[in-house]
Design a protein around this motif. Structure first.
Motif, PDB file in Angstrom:
ATOM      1  N   TRP A 128       0.844  -1.192   0.000  1.00 33.67           N
ATOM      2  CA  TRP A 128       0.000   0.000   0.000  1.00 33.67           C
ATOM      3  C   TRP A 128       0.888   1.254   0.000  1.00 33.67           C
ATOM      4  O   TRP A 128       2.045   1.179   0.418  1.00 33.67           O
ATOM      5  N   ARG A 132       0.581   3.029   7.686  1.00 31.04           N
ATOM      6  CA  ARG A 132      -0.464   2.809   8.687  1.00 31.04           C
ATOM      7  C   ARG A 132      -1.513   3.910   8.588  1.00 31.04           C
ATOM      8  O   ARG A 132      -1.175   5.081   8.371  1.00 31.04           O
ATOM      9  N   LEU A 180      -3.022  -2.543   8.245  1.00 29.90           N
ATOM     10  CA  LEU A 180      -2.731  -1.104   8.173  1.00 29.90           C
ATOM     11  C   LEU A 180      -3.282  -0.357   9.383  1.00 29.90           C
ATOM     12  O   LEU A 180      -3.227   0.869   9.431  1.00 29.90           O
TER      13      LEU A 180
END
Length: 229
Positions: A128, A132, A180
């Motif tokens: 990604w 986070r 995440l």
């Protein structure tokens, strides 16, 4: 034709990356009155649906201002999204990794990193574009995927139609977005006219305003218009 890849395995994929790209736009249309009573009732029903869709973009408190929208467009599709979400486009040339656009409430970075590989050369892994989710954070990935064995019936979720195409929408708490720090995962599969291909959307959401964030993602889905097959 692209093989299917599960979002939870995205960090294991490989590619070469280049740059960023952003784009914006708009659409409006007329509403015609009906003379017969039945048609008036039908029109009232349509207007109620439109009003409900517009309400999605309003804040949770009554009387709050409607957040501004932005429009993303490429040669394949167009859709609207909250202007507070920033789009990022990373051009990749890697098997299984062909994202159209990322949207996020927070700063993003290149989702891929290259390291020295055992025995020489390099190895690139992609994940990604954030490490986070912050409190109240959202990150969305939209991409085309493909596999000869694709069937929408094999996807979990509620059947619906998006942009005039058959689709499935699934919501899990927390789902794969737990990695995440997310509290909810929305997974969408939209069938394409091309055999074995579909358009995928994965969204990771973090509270405390999950209900609002889910409505915003669903409003984005409701605004999708396909420009090509």
């Amino acid at each position: 034709m692209l093989p299917f890849v599960d979002p939870s395995e995205r960090r294991k994929e490989k590619r070469h990356s280049d740059g960023l790209l952003l784009r914006p736009d708009i659409y409006t249309g007329p509403v015609k009155p009906w003379s017969h009573r039945r048609r008036l009732l039908a029109a009232a029903g349509v207007l109620a649906v439109v009003a409900g869709s517009l309400a999605v973009w309003s804040a949770a408190s009554k009387g709050a201002k409607v957040p501004p929208l932005a429009t993303y467009r490429n040669s394949f599709l167009t859709f609207k999204y909250p202007a507070a979400w920033s789009p990022s486009v990373f051009t990749e040339q890697t098997l299984h990794f062909h994202p159209m656009v990322y949207l996020s409430t927070q700063s993003t970075h290149d989702p891929c990193r290259t390291v020295a590989a055992a025995g020489g050369g390099t190895s690139t892994t992609c994940g990604w574009p954030i490490d986070r989710l912050a409190t109240g954070g959202v990150v969305v990935l939209l991409e085309d995927r493909g596999t000869p064995l694709f069937s929408l019936a094999n996807f979990a979720g509620a059947p619906t139609r998006i942009g005039g195409r058959s689709a499935k929408v699934s919501t899990e708490r927390p789902g794969t977005c737990r990695a995440l720090g997310g509290d909810a995962t929305i997974t969408v599969a939209i069938a394409r006219p091309l055999a074995g291909n579909w358009t995928a959307l994965d969204a990771c959401l973090r509270g405390p305003h999950l209900a609002l964030e889910e409505r915003q993602v669903r409003a984005l889905l409701g605004s999708i218009r396909f420009l090509a097959s």
